[in-house]
Structure formats: structure tokens, C-alpha cells
Write a protein that holds these residues in place. Structure first.
Motif, PDB file in Angstrom:
ATOM      1  N   SER A  31      -4.301  -4.697   7.444  1.00  0.00           N
ATOM      2  CA  SER A  31      -5.355  -5.267   6.606  1.00  0.00           C
ATOM      3  C   SER A  31      -5.979  -6.476   7.283  1.00  0.00           C
ATOM      4  CB  SER A  31      -4.785  -5.670   5.246  1.00  0.00           C
ATOM      5  OG  SER A  31      -4.361  -4.537   4.522  1.00  0.00           O
ATOM      6  N   LEU A  32      -7.183  -6.784   6.877  1.00  0.00           N
ATOM      7  CA  LEU A  32      -7.883  -7.942   7.429  1.00  0.00           C
ATOM      8  C   LEU A  32      -7.178  -9.228   7.001  1.00  0.00           C
ATOM      9  CD1 LEU A  32     -11.529  -6.732   6.801  1.00  0.00           C
ATOM     10  CD2 LEU A  32     -10.397  -6.949   9.004  1.00  0.00           C
ATOM     11  N   PRO A  83     -16.576   1.803   8.035  1.00  0.00           N
ATOM     12  CA  PRO A  83     -15.559   2.506   8.847  1.00  0.00           C
ATOM     13  C   PRO A  83     -14.429   1.622   9.344  1.00  0.00           C
ATOM     14  CG  PRO A  83     -17.787   3.110   9.530  1.00  0.00           C
ATOM     15  CD  PRO A  83     -17.929   1.958   8.583  1.00  0.00           C
ATOM     16  N   PHE A  84     -14.668   0.322   9.502  1.00  0.00           N
ATOM     17  CA  PHE A  84     -13.626  -0.530  10.070  1.00  0.00           C
ATOM     18  C   PHE A  84     -12.898  -1.357   9.018  1.00  0.00           C
ATOM     19  CE2 PHE A  84     -17.692  -2.754  10.317  1.00  0.00           C
ATOM     20  CZ  PHE A  84     -17.414  -3.982   9.748  1.00  0.00           C
ATOM     21  N   CYS A  85     -13.122  -1.068   7.755  1.00  0.00           N
ATOM     22  CA  CYS A  85     -12.447  -1.797   6.687  1.00  0.00           C
ATOM     23  C   CYS A  85     -11.375  -0.918   6.042  1.00  0.00           C
ATOM     24  CB  CYS A  85     -13.452  -2.245   5.623  1.00  0.00           C
ATOM     25  SG  CYS A  85     -14.570  -3.544   6.188  1.00  0.00           S
ATOM     26  N   VAL A 128      -3.153   0.457   2.052  1.00  0.00           N
ATOM     27  CA  VAL A 128      -3.573   1.723   2.612  1.00  0.00           C
ATOM     28  C   VAL A 128      -2.739   2.844   2.007  1.00  0.00           C
ATOM     29  CG1 VAL A 128      -3.810   3.036   4.736  1.00  0.00           C
ATOM     30  CG2 VAL A 128      -4.239   0.583   4.735  1.00  0.00           C
ATOM     31  N   ALA A 129      -3.398   3.953   1.715  1.00  0.00           N
ATOM     32  CA  ALA A 129      -2.679   5.077   1.136  1.00  0.00           C
ATOM     33  C   ALA A 129      -1.617   5.576   2.089  1.00  0.00           C
ATOM     34  CB  ALA A 129      -3.667   6.198   0.823  1.00  0.00           C
ATOM     35  N   ASN A 130      -0.601   6.216   1.492  1.00  0.00           N
ATOM     36  CA  ASN A 130       0.517   6.778   2.255  1.00  0.00           C
ATOM     37  C   ASN A 130       1.332   5.716   2.966  1.00  0.00           C
ATOM     38  OD1 ASN A 130      -0.302   9.379   1.542  1.00  0.00           O
ATOM     39  ND2 ASN A 130      -1.696   9.481   3.313  1.00  0.00           N
ATOM     40  N   SER A 131       1.270   4.488   2.505  1.00  0.00           N
ATOM     41  CA  SER A 131       2.083   3.458   3.126  1.00  0.00           C
ATOM     42  C   SER A 131       3.481   3.501   2.552  1.00  0.00           C
ATOM     43  CB  SER A 131       1.466   2.079   2.917  1.00  0.00           C
ATOM     44  OG  SER A 131       1.421   1.793   1.536  1.00  0.00           O
ATOM     45  N   VAL A 132       4.378   2.811   3.200  1.00  0.00           N
ATOM     46  CA  VAL A 132       5.759   2.783   2.757  1.00  0.00           C
ATOM     47  C   VAL A 132       6.153   1.367   2.454  1.00  0.00           C
ATOM     48  CG1 VAL A 132       6.333   4.813   4.105  1.00  0.00           C
ATOM     49  CG2 VAL A 132       6.607   2.583   5.116  1.00  0.00           C
ATOM     50  N   GLU A 133       7.322   1.218   1.850  1.00  0.00           N
ATOM     51  CA  GLU A 133       7.777  -0.106   1.484  1.00  0.00           C
ATOM     52  C   GLU A 133       8.156  -0.911   2.717  1.00  0.00           C
ATOM     53  OE1 GLU A 133       7.706  -1.446  -1.473  1.00  0.00           O
ATOM     54  OE2 GLU A 133       6.757   0.374  -2.164  1.00  0.00           O
ATOM     55  N   PRO A 134       7.843  -2.203   2.732  1.00  0.00           N
ATOM     56  CA  PRO A 134       8.202  -3.008   3.883  1.00  0.00           C
ATOM     57  C   PRO A 134       9.687  -3.301   3.902  1.00  0.00           C
ATOM     58  CG  PRO A 134       7.203  -4.376   2.199  1.00  0.00           C
ATOM     59  CD  PRO A 134       7.116  -2.962   1.709  1.00  0.00           C
TER      60      PRO A 134
END
Length: 617
Positions: A558-559, A577-579, A593-599
């Protein structure tokens, strides 16, 4: 391009690590041995913040890892710029490229791909730059090759080399605008659909092969010294890389003890050059090397540019346009565009390798778009500052992540700051200009060979039992060597009646990587063959998303500075496109972001004593 490396394929590491670690992504389904499990551990993941002193120490190490490639570029360009006998200007070029590399590294880590990846000069732009400078109108006058005839302070000599530099600057600036547009518009994904291993392999390989003349010219000044340098680098990097050197360490549990440091694996190039440099100095002091300029071996002396150290200022402040107003030529721009496209392809592979080795999820499309766009901005800054080159991601430093087991991007931030400092101190650049030419030639022998082999390694994805693929690769490589060589020997053969078209063809057809890459691209996309045979499926699989991510994708890519939170309220934000894409139910107000996992649990407070002590070298 650096070949993709499985995280459990690193059978050696620089430091003996203890304590708690975060895992590297691992696609292997079968149970791993204890050694494999150890190699899949990181001391610090990409989002962790190590102690400040560890950031500085490891940052210095990354600078030293990249210094060979960074200083090689201005030293090679000095031949085309007629600066062989102007050590002071060479030192200024080295300071400038260090400064710009540091600034571009900071931009890439903070706003770009946001992975621990270092930026520096690129050999993909070096080939078209040398092709441009080899054109008849830019060929160096004969008197610039004679040190006794060169007056480095004369306005005539200054105009000779600055006019060539300005021509490079203009071409690089215009070419970098194309890279910015491709990156931020998301067109890089479209490019990658048609570019496979059979295009990438000859393109990257010919970068190294086309520079054989520079390596031979430098090494030929004293083959004994250059052979010694090459032998030392090979000895350190290949034969002694698994041998640890004990260094004193201290922690609360073990108190004062020794810890193994794989110093030969960390700094083989630096050690080889330093040792050869020292031997040349000893031979110079005792007048073993000839003192007459016309004698063989004279250029191996270390006192040829002794006045550079005294003349170089302590502080220099490179600035945009320091060589004058850039000039633009169509031939130069077209040639640089070929290098820019190759650089973008190379960087995409480096992003995936860096993510795997730093414990991050595979980079999503928006992060890759942003990374390529920021690299374009970096090339734009390099052109404006007048390095004679651009910037790209450094594969050497990506590999260093797997060795040190420290994947924190704060370490690369420290490296960027250190390179800016090195660019400001003029004496640093002056030191590098005093390296004897045969020592540089010995380093080139290894470096350019590795670049050529790195290109060939991309063929691992294609079916090289196929006669189709063997033909395409062999024909592309051979034409990439034959055509540029013939054009250089027959520079007046191209005569279409249109001067601008003649110049464009001259630059393109004398750029080996363009010729080889062009034939590889055309043949691979027109000769019938399945995607499996072409290596497209294996290539895509190596870059596809992995469900065993160790960190949340949104947290990594992420930004920064809450930019996502400020922009997520706008409906058009998701279409840029770049965000990063947003999700409605998100804890940070903007979404991950979609399909992310737990940190994983942050490890920023962990301080493995062996890492700190080993990096203290």
C-alpha cells in the motif's frame, strides 16, 4: 535478469542466526529437513524495522555489494565520452551516479514497489549509449587518446566531452518518459504477454557479450594484473564462499564469543579489487612496473592519477543540467528505448525474486506498475543530473537478501541515504578513479560473464529439447553478434538518403541486445509452438500468486503516509492502475488488497546477536 530462486535453494548463508524468525514463502509440499527449515527463516521481514545501527551496518554492505556495477558504468562511458585521461571529471561522474542512485532507491522503496530493492546504473542503457557514441559524428578526436595532448581545463576539451554527454542526457530523458507512461498506465502487463524466455535470454546475454571489447581493452593493459584480479574474485566467490571467518561477538547469553561470518560470500568483488589494488601499489612503490608511458604495464601503476585525490573537492553538489542543456536526437531516443524495454523486463523478474527472498507476498499488478513508473522517474532524474545512464533494480542486492536473511526495507532506505552521502563527498569518487585499468578489466571479465550467463539462465523455463527453441535462441544470439560487428566496420554502408533514418538504423543495428532481442521476439511469436514449449506457462507459474504468503499484501504494497486512507473516499481511486484496490470492510479505513493473508507477529524488536556482529564487517 536474475533467475527466480526458490527460497530453499539457498544452501549457504552469511550469518549463523539464532532466535525467532519469520518464514519465507515455500511452495514445496513435501516435509523439509532441518537445514531447509533453517534456510527458510528470516531475521527481519520486509515490514520489520531493525535497530538503527543494524540498518546502517547492513546498508553499508548493500552499498559495497552494488559498488562494482555502479562505478563500472561511468568508467566504461568515459571511453566514449573521450574522458580516459580526465580523472577529475570521472570522479565527478561517479559522485553523480552515486547521488542519483541513492535518491532513486529512496523513491522506489518509499513510493514504488516498496520492496527492499536497491537502484543503480543499468547496463541495458550502456549498450545503446556506446552505440550512439560510436557514430561518426561522435567519434572521439585522435588527440583525446594521447594523455600528453589533453588539457583537461581547456574550453575546447570540455566542449568535446560535454556535447556528447548532453546528447546522451536528452535521449535518456525522452526514453524515460516512455517508461513512466508504460508503468503508471499499466501497459507493462500487456508487454509481458508477448515477451517470453526466448526473447529475454538473448537480450540480456548480449548485454554482457557486447561489452567484451571494453573488458579486453582494460585487461590488455597488463594481463598478469587482470588475471590475478579475476582469479581472486573467482577464488572468493566460488571456492571460499562456504568458509566462515570467526569474528568476535557479544550478547547477554553467551557473553564474549566468536561468530562465523561468510565474508568471502558477501564481498568477493570488493576483496578481489582491494587486494589487486594493493599489490599494484606495492609494485608501483618499488618501481617494478615501468615508469615510461610507452612501456607495457605502465597503466597498471597506481600513481597515474595521484593528483585527482588532491584536486577533488571534499564536498560536491551535483545538480540537474550541470553539463548544459540536453540535446535530443531521434537515433539516440530510439536506441535508448530498446534499452528501456529490456530494463523493464529485467525489473519485473527482480521484483518477484525480491518478494520471495524478503518474506513478502508476490507483488500485485498495481505495485509492479508503480515500481516500473518510479524506475522511469529515476531514469528521468539520471538523465537530468547527467550520469550518462539510467537506473534499474540491482539483481546482486536481491541475492544478498537471501544470504543475509534480513529482508527489511529500512535497510535499503539506509543504503539509499548512504549513497547520497557518498555522492556528496567528492573524495569518494576520486578514490575509485585511481583503480588501475587492468584491475578494472579483471573485474569486467567476471561481471560481464555473469551478466551473459544470467540471460541464458532464463532458458530454464523453455523446452530446450525442442529444435524450434534451439533455432530461435541460436539464430538470435548469432545475429546479435554478427550484424553489429559488420555495421561498426562498415559505418558508411547505411545510406537511405534520409540522414535521420540513417542515424536511427546505425544506432539500432550496432546495439547487440536490440538485434538479438528483436529476432527472438519476432521468431518466438510467429514460429508455431505451444505455450509449454515456448516456456510461457512455466514463466507465468513462476510469477503467479502464492497462497502461502507470510505478510498481508496490503501492508507491504500500500502507499505510505496514509495516502490510501485519503484517497479511498474517491470513487475513481480504484481505476488508477498504480493504486491498490480497496475493500469496504477494512480496519484501516481504506482496505487491503484482496486475497491477502494475516500478517505474522512483528519481529522488529528481535536482535539476533550473530546478525549484528556478522554485519559489523
Amino acid at each position: 535478469m536474475a533467475p527466480e530462486k526458490e527460497s530453499n535453494g539457498l544452501d549457504n548463508y552469511t550469518f549463523a542466526l539464532e532466535g525467532r524468525f519469520c518464514d519465507l514463502p515455500d511452495n514445496e509440499k513435501e516435509p523439509a529437513s532441518s537445514t531447509d527449515e533453517c534456510s527458510n527463516k528470516l531475521a527481519y521481514c520486509v515490514t520489520d524495522v531493525p535497530p538503527w545501527y543494524l540498518c546502517i551496518i547492513l546498508g553499508i554492505q548493500h552499498c559495497l555489494t552494488a559498488f562494482g556495477g555502479i562505478i563500472a558504468i561511468p568508467l566504461i562511458l568515459s571511453q566514449g565520452l573521450c574522458l580516459q585521461h580526465d580523472g577529475l571529471t570521472q570522479s565527478h561522474l561517479i559522485s553523480t551516479i552515486f547521488l542519483v542512485s541513492g535518491v532513486c532507491t529512496l523513491l522506489q522503496v518509499v513510493f514504488g514497489i516498496r520492496l527492499p530493492i536497491l537502484q543503480g546504473g543499468t547496463f541495458t542503457l550502456l549498450a545503446p549509449s556506446m552505440a550512439l557514441l560510436s557514430m561518426p559524428e561522435w567519434t572521439c578526436p585522435a588527440w583525446t587518446q594521447n594523455a600528453s595532448l589533453v588539457n583537461t581545463s581547456s574550453t575546447h576539451f570540455i566542449e568535446v566531452w560535454q556535447s556528447r554527454m548532453r546528447a546522451l542526457q536528452g535521449s535518456i530523458i525522452v526514453g524515460s518518459v516512455f517508461q513512466v507512461l508504460v508503468g503508471f498506465s499499466g501497459l507493462i502487463g500487456l508487454f509481458m504477454r508477448f515477451i517470453g524466455p526466448l526473447t529475454i535470454a538473448p537480450t540480456i546475454s548480449l548485454i554482457g557479450l557486447s561489452l567484451f571489447d571494453s573488458a579486453g581493452s582494460s585487461a590488455g593493459n597488463h594481463w598478469g594484473i587482470s588475471a590475478m584480479t579475476t582469479a581472486l574474485i573467482i577464488l572468493f566467490s566460488q571456492y571460499l564462499r562456504h568458509i566462515p571467518v570467526p569474528f568476535p561477538a557479544y550478547n547477554k547469553d553467551k557473553r564474549l564469543h566468536t561468530s562465523p561470518v561468510y565474508v568471502f560470500q558477501i564481498l568477493p568483488v570488493l576483496l578481489g579489487i582491494t587486494l589487486s589494488w594493493t599489490i599494484c601499489y606495492i609494485l608501483t612503490v618499488y618501481n617494478v612496473l615501468p615508469a615510461e608511458p610507452d612501456k607495457y604495464g605502465y597503466l597498471a601503476r597506481t600513481d597515474l592519477k595521484g593528483d585527482v585525490m588532491s584536486q577533488a573537492p571534499w564536498l560536491v553538489f551535483p545538480y540537474p543540467g550541470q553539463w548544459g542543456r540536453p540535446t535530443v536526437s531521434l537515433a539516440g531516443v530510439i536506441g535508448i528505448l530498446a534499452g528501456v524495454i529490456s530494463s523493464m523486463i529485467e525489473s519485473v523478474g527482480d521484483y518477484h525474486a525480491c518478494a520471495k527472498l524478503s518474506g513478502a507476498p508476490p507483488p500485485p499488478k498495481h505495485a509492479i506498475n508503480r515500481g516500473i513508473g518510479i524506475e522511469g522517474i529515476g531514469c528521468l532524474l539520471a538523465g537530468a543530473w547527467g550520469t550518462g545512464n539510467g537506473t534499474t533494480s540491482y539483481s546482486e542486492n536481491v541475492g544478498a537478501l537471501g544470504i543475509t536473511k534480513v529482508g527489511s526495507r529500512m535497510v535499503i532506505v539506509a543504503s539509499g541515504v548512504l549513497m547520497v552521502v557518498m555522492g556528496i563527498f567528492g573524495k569518494v569518487g576520486a578514490i575509485f578513479t585511481t583503480i588501475p585499468s587492468p584491475v578494472i578489466g579483471g573485474m569486467f571479465m567476471v561481471m560481464f560473464g555473469v551478466i551473459s550467463a544470467a540471460g541464458v539462465s532464463n532458458l530454464q523455463y523453455a523446452d530446450m529439447n525442442s529444435s524450434r527453441n534451439i533455432f530461435i535462441f541460436g539464430f538470435s544470439m548469432f545475429t546479435g553478434l554478427v550484424i553489429p560487428n559488420w555495421i561498426l566496420k562498415n559505418s558508411k554502408a547505411i545510406s537511405t538518403g534520409v540522414v535521420e533514418l540513417d542515424q536511427v538504423l546505425q544506432v539500432l543495428l550496432t546495439t547487440s541486445m536490440f538485434v538479438g532481442g528483436f529476432f527472438g521476439f519476432i521468431l518466438d511469436n510467429t514460429v508455431p509452438g505451444s505455450k509449454h514449449e515456448r516456456g510461457i506457462l512455466a514463466w507465468n507459474k513462476a510469477h503467479e500468486d502464492d497462497s502461502s504468503n507470510t505478510l498481508e499484501s496490503g501492508k507491504v504494497y500500500s502507499l505510505p503516509f496514509g495516502i490510501n486512507s485519503h484517497l479511498c473516499s474517491s470513487s475513481w481511486f480504484r481505476y488508477i492502475p498504480f493504486c491498490p484496490p480497496t475493500m469496504p470492510n477494512s480496519s484501516d479505513g481504506c482496505g487491503a488488497v484482496a486475497n491477502s493473508v494475516e500478517p505474522k507477529q512483528p519481529l522488529g524488536q528481535q536482535e539476533p546477536a550473530q546478525v549484528i556482529t556478522g554485519a559489523g564487517l
